[in-house]
Design a protein around this motif. Structure first.
Motif, short mmCIF file in Angstrom:
data_model
loop_
_atom_site.label_atom_id
_atom_site.label_comp_id
_atom_site.label_asym_id
_atom_site.label_seq_id
_atom_site.Cartn_x
_atom_site.Cartn_y
_atom_site.Cartn_z
N UNK A 170 4.09 7.87 1.33
CA UNK A 170 4.18 6.98 2.49
C UNK A 170 4.03 5.57 1.92
N UNK A 171 5.14 4.82 1.85
CA UNK A 171 5.17 3.55 1.16
C UNK A 171 5.36 2.40 2.14
N UNK A 172 4.68 1.27 1.90
CA UNK A 172 4.93 0.15 2.78
C UNK A 172 4.13 -1.09 2.49
N UNK A 173 4.53 -2.17 3.14
CA UNK A 173 3.82 -3.43 3.09
C UNK A 173 2.92 -3.53 4.32
N UNK A 174 1.76 -4.13 4.14
CA UNK A 174 0.77 -4.23 5.21
C UNK A 174 0.27 -5.66 5.33
N UNK A 216 -4.19 9.91 -3.23
CA UNK A 216 -3.96 8.83 -4.19
C UNK A 216 -3.33 7.66 -3.44
N UNK A 217 -3.81 6.45 -3.73
CA UNK A 217 -3.26 5.24 -3.12
C UNK A 217 -3.06 4.21 -4.21
N UNK A 218 -1.96 3.48 -4.14
CA UNK A 218 -1.79 2.30 -4.98
C UNK A 218 -1.84 1.09 -4.07
N UNK A 219 -2.50 0.04 -4.53
CA UNK A 219 -2.67 -1.18 -3.74
C UNK A 219 -2.35 -2.37 -4.63
N UNK A 220 -1.37 -3.16 -4.21
CA UNK A 220 -0.96 -4.34 -4.98
C UNK A 220 -1.02 -5.55 -4.06
N UNK A 221 -1.67 -6.61 -4.53
CA UNK A 221 -1.75 -7.86 -3.78
C UNK A 221 -0.83 -8.88 -4.45
N UNK A 222 0.06 -9.48 -3.64
CA UNK A 222 1.03 -10.45 -4.14
C UNK A 222 0.76 -11.82 -3.53
N UNK A 223 1.04 -12.86 -4.30
CA UNK A 223 0.84 -14.22 -3.81
C UNK A 223 1.86 -14.63 -2.77
N UNK A 280 0.86 -1.17 0.00
CA UNK A 280 0.00 0.00 0.00
C UNK A 280 0.90 1.23 0.00
N UNK A 281 0.79 2.03 -1.04
CA UNK A 281 1.54 3.28 -1.14
C UNK A 281 0.54 4.42 -1.16
#
Length: 110
Positions: A103-107, A61-68, A14-15
Motif C-alpha cells: 500500500x504505497x502513497x504520499x501523506x 514493514x513500513x518505509x518512511x521518507x521525508x522530502x523537502x 509512506x509505503x
C-alpha cells in the motif's frame, strides 16, 4: 506534481507492506538498501525502514521518507528509475515474487 504538501517544505512518502515471515529478512534488507540510496539524494530529509515489533494489523514493514519539496521527489524518482534499470530490478515484480502486499502513497500531516 507527485505528493502532497505538508507545509511549505516537507512531503512524506509512506509505503506499507504485508511481508510473509519466510521472506521478511530478504525484503527488509532490500528496503534498507534502497533507503540508503534515497538518503544520499538532495532534498531527502530522512529515509527509514520500520519493522513491526508488536500490535494488531496486517502491515508489518513500513518505509518512511521525508522530502523537502516536490522537485526533490521528482529528481529522486528519475534517479531511482535509472538505478533500477542499471541493476535490472523491478520493484513490482520483486514484491509480487515474494508474495508481499503493498500500500504505497504520499501523506500529509493534518
Amino acid at each position: 506534481m507527485i505528493g502532497f504538501m505538508v507545509n511549505d517544505q516537507l512531503r512524506l512518502r509512506v509505503d506499507k507492506f504485508v511481508v510473509p515471515e519466510a521472506v521478511h529478512q530478504q525484503f527488509v534488507e532490500k528496503m534498507k538498501y534502497l533507503q540508503q540510496t534515497l538518503r544520499r539524494l538532495p532534498g531527502c530529509k530522512s529515509a527509514n525502514v520500520l519493522s513491526k515489533t508488536e500490535g494488531a494489523g496486517e502491515y508489518n514493514v513500513i518505509t518512511l521518507v521525508e522530502w523537502e519539496n516536490e522537485a526533490a521527489i521528482a529528481d529522486a524518482f528519475s534517479v531511482m528509475q535509472q538505478k533500477f534499470a542499471e541493476e535490472k530490478f523491478d520493484p513490482k515484480e520483486f514484491t509480487r515474487a515474494l508474495g508481499v502486499k503493498a500500500d504505497l502513497g504520499f501523506y500529509k500531516i493534518v
